[in-house]
Design an enzyme around this catalytic site. Structure first.
Site, PDB file in Angstrom:
ATOM      1  N   CYS A  24      14.755   3.842  -5.624  1.00 27.97           N
ATOM      2  CA  CYS A  24      13.381   4.166  -5.213  1.00 27.97           C
ATOM      3  C   CYS A  24      12.646   2.889  -4.844  1.00 27.97           C
ATOM      4  O   CYS A  24      12.908   1.822  -5.392  1.00 27.97           O
ATOM      5  CB  CYS A  24      12.641   4.852  -6.361  1.00 27.97           C
ATOM      6  SG  CYS A  24      13.393   6.421  -6.825  1.00 27.97           S
ATOM      7  N   ASP A  25      11.707   3.011  -3.925  1.00 24.43           N
ATOM      8  CA  ASP A  25      11.004   1.821  -3.469  1.00 24.43           C
ATOM      9  C   ASP A  25       9.547   1.820  -3.911  1.00 24.43           C
ATOM     10  O   ASP A  25       9.134   2.606  -4.764  1.00 24.43           O
ATOM     11  CB  ASP A  25      11.171   1.640  -1.964  1.00 24.43           C
ATOM     12  CG  ASP A  25      10.534   2.765  -1.151  1.00 24.43           C
ATOM     13  OD1 ASP A  25       9.712   3.535  -1.690  1.00 24.43           O
ATOM     14  OD2 ASP A  25      10.853   2.855   0.049  1.00 24.43           O
ATOM     15  N   LEU A  26       8.802   0.899  -3.372  1.00 27.21           N
ATOM     16  CA  LEU A  26       7.386   0.708  -3.700  1.00 27.21           C
ATOM     17  C   LEU A  26       6.585   2.008  -3.705  1.00 27.21           C
ATOM     18  O   LEU A  26       5.628   2.155  -4.457  1.00 27.21           O
ATOM     19  CB  LEU A  26       6.748  -0.219  -2.657  1.00 27.21           C
ATOM     20  CG  LEU A  26       7.176  -1.687  -2.654  1.00 27.21           C
ATOM     21  CD1 LEU A  26       6.760  -2.329  -1.345  1.00 27.21           C
ATOM     22  CD2 LEU A  26       6.552  -2.395  -3.837  1.00 27.21           C
TER      23      LEU A  26
ATOM     24  N   GLY B  26       7.603   4.845  -4.594  1.00 27.88           N
ATOM     25  CA  GLY B  26       8.010   5.773  -5.651  1.00 27.88           C
ATOM     26  C   GLY B  26       8.984   6.837  -5.196  1.00 27.88           C
ATOM     27  O   GLY B  26       9.239   7.809  -5.902  1.00 27.88           O
ATOM     28  N   ILE B  27       9.508   6.680  -3.982  1.00 30.50           N
ATOM     29  CA  ILE B  27      10.474   7.653  -3.453  1.00 30.50           C
ATOM     30  C   ILE B  27      11.752   6.932  -3.038  1.00 30.50           C
ATOM     31  O   ILE B  27      11.756   5.712  -2.864  1.00 30.50           O
ATOM     32  CB  ILE B  27       9.878   8.427  -2.257  1.00 30.50           C
ATOM     33  CG1 ILE B  27       9.441   7.460  -1.145  1.00 30.50           C
ATOM     34  CG2 ILE B  27       8.696   9.277  -2.717  1.00 30.50           C
ATOM     35  CD1 ILE B  27       8.869   8.145   0.083  1.00 30.50           C
TER      36      ILE B  27
END
Lengths: 142, 142, 142, 142
Positions: free
Chosen positions: A21-23, A25-26
């Site tokens: 997941c990235d910045l 939140g996905i």
């Protein structure tokens, strides 16, 4: 590339890992290609073929195009399945249709189409060189 | 593993890429190992040696231990440098000290120590087999 | 950091994915940190705690040190388990011991020790603030 | 999606890192999406806009489709550039054309098209809400 009337022949279950997941939140867009690749390789293994084995015979399927439609995001902890079918596109191309669904849910998360060619010694050849067992699993692309 | 009196012999500049950041908005812990590996490989290239070349001579340095101390996080867009020195630990082990700093800043972001052995044909050998030019860059670990 | 007399309290099974392997045909060193992180997060979930939940209470465990000893490489298709235990190191530090084994094999692939501190609002606090259920799972580091 | 007559407005230089290469000794297919994402974000920054800033205004561009045509592989140590242009597709969609070239070479390594929509508070809106400076950089897709 809808999901109607697709007769998937293989599916693999995954669980989102937090590092995917990235910045926002996905799950990061690029990570879906990892999921699809792993599903293809596990599918090939399940048919008794794997890339290493084909490679020893001098046969290398190569991805020439990836198309991914993002429908809704995966999040931390989500359990999902990648469902797969194979289509014969022409004498020299075949395609994996690979769609992602939340487990137990019919609304797609992602629709994927991965187009492949086949090379022998680095040169493009007809897909006829692939093992019979694999070619028999391909449906024709109408 | 402080930063006092370290005579770094190589440094490489990076910029954080957003896909390297995780849910918490900071660079994921595992990604630092990517930074350190890339720095080691670029350093080797800069000395006229690369892994492919060494491998052709049958010589393979292998990482046997990684130690990373996280001092403060990197964030989206940060520009940073990895600074490196090499230490001879014993007849069979050497170490890369690799520390990460925000560009223009003396407070470390991460202190790293990557311990390596050398194999030939998969068997451990003395580090004497490494190229002279590389061994000359190692300081002794007091 | 041997494997003798370790009483693991959690384990998680994985299968190597081809995209995790590098030029040398083995799982890249950095990827093990992904495996260890995912195991820690799944472990926390299994105890009824997850990072998101703790974070809402203002409590953030942070990794301050990673130590990884690479014993033998994982390869394409390998099935392996990460086994975990927790140790209390001091009033302000605890540690996850996380070791990797090929499934059904007692020889370790990797020995890991991940040291954590706890912050509230970005400031270090005693690990006493962690949920009782979690602290009860820690053994003391003799 | 040829490369003729494309008027790129931005380019970013990269060097392949060894951990981005897979078992086959070439950059893994998924990694190209990382390159393209980083290029888009750096481009946005170069125009004085970044995702964090837009997000604070409640505006979130989201990728709804990725199309990647792989023309020839990148290998360890290759230096390459990603070149970018933006196209307005409709009232609700725009597209980044992002093509990868070996540095100093006109034969493309990869042709990419990343289609985006815009959301405010999670709901799709017209791309009119984007900053004027950004919209002015879009060419119309004939």
């Amino acid at each position: 590339m809808g999901t109607q009337n697709k007769e998937y022949i293989y599916e693999l279950e995954f669980k989102v890992r937090d590092y995917e997941c990235d910045l926002q939140g996905i799950v990061n867009n690029a990570v879906y290609q990892n999921y699809l690749e792993h599903t293809r390789h596990e599918f090939l293994r399940s048919t008794g073929n794997d890339f290493a084995q084909l490679h020893l015979q001098g046969i290398d399927p190569v991805v020439i195009k990836s198309e991914l439609e993002y429908k809704s995001p995966l999040r931390s902890g989500d359990v999902f399945v990648v469902k797969l079918l194979m289509r014969r596109l022409s004498f020299v191309k075949f395609q994996f249709i690979e769609d992602v669904y939340l487990k137990g849910n019919e609304r797609p998360v992602l629709l994927g189409a991965i187009t492949c060619a086949v090379t022998m010694g680095g040169r493009p050849v007809k897909i006829d060189v692939l093992p019979e067992a694999l070619k028999n699993l391909m449906v024709s692309a109408e």
